[in-house]
Motif scaffolding. Structure first.
Motif, PDB file in Angstrom:
ATOM      1  N   LYS A  38       4.095  -5.234   1.530  1.00  0.00           N
ATOM      2  CA  LYS A  38       5.514  -5.417   1.807  1.00  0.00           C
ATOM      3  C   LYS A  38       5.972  -6.773   1.284  1.00  0.00           C
ATOM      4  O   LYS A  38       6.398  -7.655   2.029  1.00  0.00           O
ATOM      5  N   VAL A  39       5.833  -6.931  -0.018  1.00  0.00           N
ATOM      6  CA  VAL A  39       6.178  -8.187  -0.687  1.00  0.00           C
ATOM      7  C   VAL A  39       7.044  -7.858  -1.889  1.00  0.00           C
ATOM      8  O   VAL A  39       6.692  -6.984  -2.693  1.00  0.00           O
ATOM      9  N   SER A  88       5.374 -15.474   2.479  1.00  0.00           N
ATOM     10  CA  SER A  88       4.954 -15.962   3.796  1.00  0.00           C
ATOM     11  C   SER A  88       3.457 -16.271   3.793  1.00  0.00           C
ATOM     12  O   SER A  88       2.983 -17.108   4.553  1.00  0.00           O
ATOM     13  N   GLU A  89       2.703 -15.580   2.927  1.00  0.00           N
ATOM     14  CA  GLU A  89       1.289 -15.902   2.751  1.00  0.00           C
ATOM     15  C   GLU A  89       1.123 -16.586   1.395  1.00  0.00           C
ATOM     16  O   GLU A  89       1.957 -16.431   0.501  1.00  0.00           O
ATOM     17  N   PRO A  90       0.068 -17.365   1.214  1.00  0.00           N
ATOM     18  CA  PRO A  90      -0.070 -18.141  -0.027  1.00  0.00           C
ATOM     19  C   PRO A  90      -0.199 -17.262  -1.265  1.00  0.00           C
ATOM     20  O   PRO A  90      -1.031 -16.348  -1.296  1.00  0.00           O
ATOM     21  N   CYS A 137      -7.904 -11.422  -4.799  1.00  0.00           N
ATOM     22  CA  CYS A 137      -6.496 -11.369  -5.202  1.00  0.00           C
ATOM     23  C   CYS A 137      -5.604 -10.851  -4.075  1.00  0.00           C
ATOM     24  O   CYS A 137      -5.065  -9.731  -4.162  1.00  0.00           O
ATOM     25  N   PRO A 138      -5.400 -11.613  -2.996  1.00  0.00           N
ATOM     26  CA  PRO A 138      -4.594 -11.121  -1.874  1.00  0.00           C
ATOM     27  C   PRO A 138      -3.130 -10.910  -2.227  1.00  0.00           C
ATOM     28  O   PRO A 138      -2.458 -10.085  -1.609  1.00  0.00           O
ATOM     29  N   THR A 139      -2.620 -11.670  -3.215  1.00  0.00           N
ATOM     30  CA  THR A 139      -1.226 -11.481  -3.641  1.00  0.00           C
ATOM     31  C   THR A 139      -1.164 -11.208  -5.146  1.00  0.00           C
ATOM     32  O   THR A 139      -0.231 -11.622  -5.827  1.00  0.00           O
ATOM     33  N   PRO A 192      -3.195  -5.503  -5.127  1.00  0.00           N
ATOM     34  CA  PRO A 192      -1.965  -5.088  -4.435  1.00  0.00           C
ATOM     35  C   PRO A 192      -0.780  -4.925  -5.374  1.00  0.00           C
ATOM     36  O   PRO A 192      -0.714  -5.564  -6.430  1.00  0.00           O
ATOM     37  N   PHE A 193       0.156  -4.073  -4.977  1.00  0.00           N
ATOM     38  CA  PHE A 193       1.440  -3.931  -5.662  1.00  0.00           C
ATOM     39  C   PHE A 193       2.548  -4.386  -4.726  1.00  0.00           C
ATOM     40  O   PHE A 193       2.471  -4.192  -3.511  1.00  0.00           O
ATOM     41  N   GLY A 194       3.601  -4.981  -5.304  1.00  0.00           N
ATOM     42  CA  GLY A 194       4.779  -5.328  -4.525  1.00  0.00           C
ATOM     43  C   GLY A 194       5.853  -4.258  -4.694  1.00  0.00           C
ATOM     44  O   GLY A 194       5.578  -3.140  -5.115  1.00  0.00           O
TER      45      GLY A 194
END
Length: 384
Positions: free
Chosen positions: A181-182, A223-225, A8-10, A148-150
């Motif tokens: 940083k999303v 910027s990343e998928p 889960c990269p994003t 990750p958290f945005g």
């Protein structure tokens, strides 16, 4: 044994999880057929191919045609229980919703929380659909990457919320997380409830023989998928690995009668094992090497014990990698009584069985039966 690993990269959401299963081979027609057993109306499912930063992925959406009323947990349970879904699918779905309800109830301070969009058709499809997917693919264990958290505000039925949403933060207690940083909500409450219910741990990918992959798309364009990757494979049977600490010291000026006391003290202080080895020291003196094996958290306590109980002036420490069998302790019944045994297994294969000496000796003393006979019969009974 079949394993599923979620990368889960994003982040992740309920629809991303289900989309990944559909991309990995779960039939949409089968999913629709099974979901009809919920007797829900006024919705449509849409599955499409999208490109996320050059990666082809599936985007799964649930469209509702009428305005829904908020549902509480009992409403949701009734829908699931009355359905003709498999019992295991019902139980998993209820467990996920229970986690979701408890988190919402805690953060809002109410016992009878209506789940708003979380009790809606969208969430029910995502949660029950995931349970259907796990069952159909035959997944035995699920693992997941850290999450990750945005940043930035989140809009919900409760108004504007901080990021992550309070319910999401509650659900992800004891889960490894990190900040990206999303801008946006990377982990939704539904996604958090699903993954914390089904995942055995949040870690690197376990060893597996990869059979299928699936990419579930999110709705953001970073910027990343914005994708969730699902890896499905057969578990490779291997030994368990870990790192332990070895503490060693050479001693040539201590009364050997004291070593029994020293080793007992070290074992009570948390050593996994402690032993002495005869050695010939400098100046041709006979001596001993004291070795202590331990978890790293007990390092200082054991070094203190060594300095307090022996004549040494220094110790050596180094990490050791272990390869070990899975361990299980159970009671085995023989005609004289019950005896504790340790069983070492590699997967489902029993590699070694060791009757516990104290348990055998206690039964021997109680019954008068020779210790060797109790030991041998216990081992034979454990293997049968």
């Amino acid at each position: 044994m079949k394993i599923a690993y979620f990368d889960c990269p994003t982040g992740l959401s309920g629809n991303m999880i289900l989309a990944a299963f559909l991309d990995a081979g779960l039939s949409l027609s089968y999913l629709i057929k099974e979901l009809k057993k919920l007797k829900l109306e006024d919705y449509a499912l849409k599955l499409s191919n999208v490109s996320k930063s050059g990666f082809k992925a599936k985007l799964f959406k649930v469209a509702t045609t009428t305005k829904e009323r908020p549902r509480n947990i009992n409403d949701v349970y009734k829908i699931i229980v009355k359905s003709k879904l498999k019992k295991s699918i019902k139980e998993l779905s209820k467990n996920i919703f229970e986690r979701l309800f408890k988190a919402e109830s805690k953060v809002h301070g109410e016992k009878r929380v209506h789940l708003h969009e979380l009790g809606g058709i969208d969430a029910m499809i995502d949660i029950v659909g995931t349970a259907i997917g796990l069952d159909k693919v035959g997944i035995s264990e699920v693992y997941c990457s850290p999450l990750p958290f945005g940043f930035g505000p989140i809009k919900s039925a409760h108004g504007t919320l901080p990021n992550p949403a309070p319910a999401t933060a509650e659900l992800l207690k004891d889960v490894p997380i990190y900040k990206k940083k999303v801008k946006g909500e990377l982990v939704t409450p539904t996604g958090a409830a699903i993954i914390t219910t089904i995942a055995k741990s949040f870690t690197n990918m376990p060893k597996l023989k990869l059979k299928k992959t699936g990419l579930g798309a999110g709705t953001f364009n970073f910027s990343e998928p914005n994708i969730l990757r699902l890896f499905i494979g057969e578990a490779e049977v291997s030994y368990n690995e870990d790192l332990i600490l070895a503490i060693e010291t050479n001693i040539d000026n201590m009364n050997p009668e004291l070593y029994d006391h020293v080793i007992g003290k070290l074992m009570r202080a948390g050593a996994l094992d402690a032993y002495i080895t005869q050695a010939r020291m400098k100046k041709k003196r006979p001596g001993f090497v004291l070795t202590v094996l331990t978890d790293q958290k007990n390092k200082i306590r054991l070094i203190d014990a060594i300095f307090n109980e022996t004549t040494t002036l220094g110790v050596r420490t180094y990490l050791i990698k272990r390869e070990k069998l899975e361990r299980e302790t159970r009671k085995v019944k023989i005609k004289y009584g019950k005896v504790l045994v340790k069983i070492g297994k590699l997967g489902n294969i029993v590699k070694t069985i060791s009757p516990e000496y104290k348990s055998c000796a206690s039964l021997s003393k109680k019954t008068g039966v020779p210790l060797k006979r109790i030991y041998d019969e216990t081992k034979a009974a454990a293997f049968s």
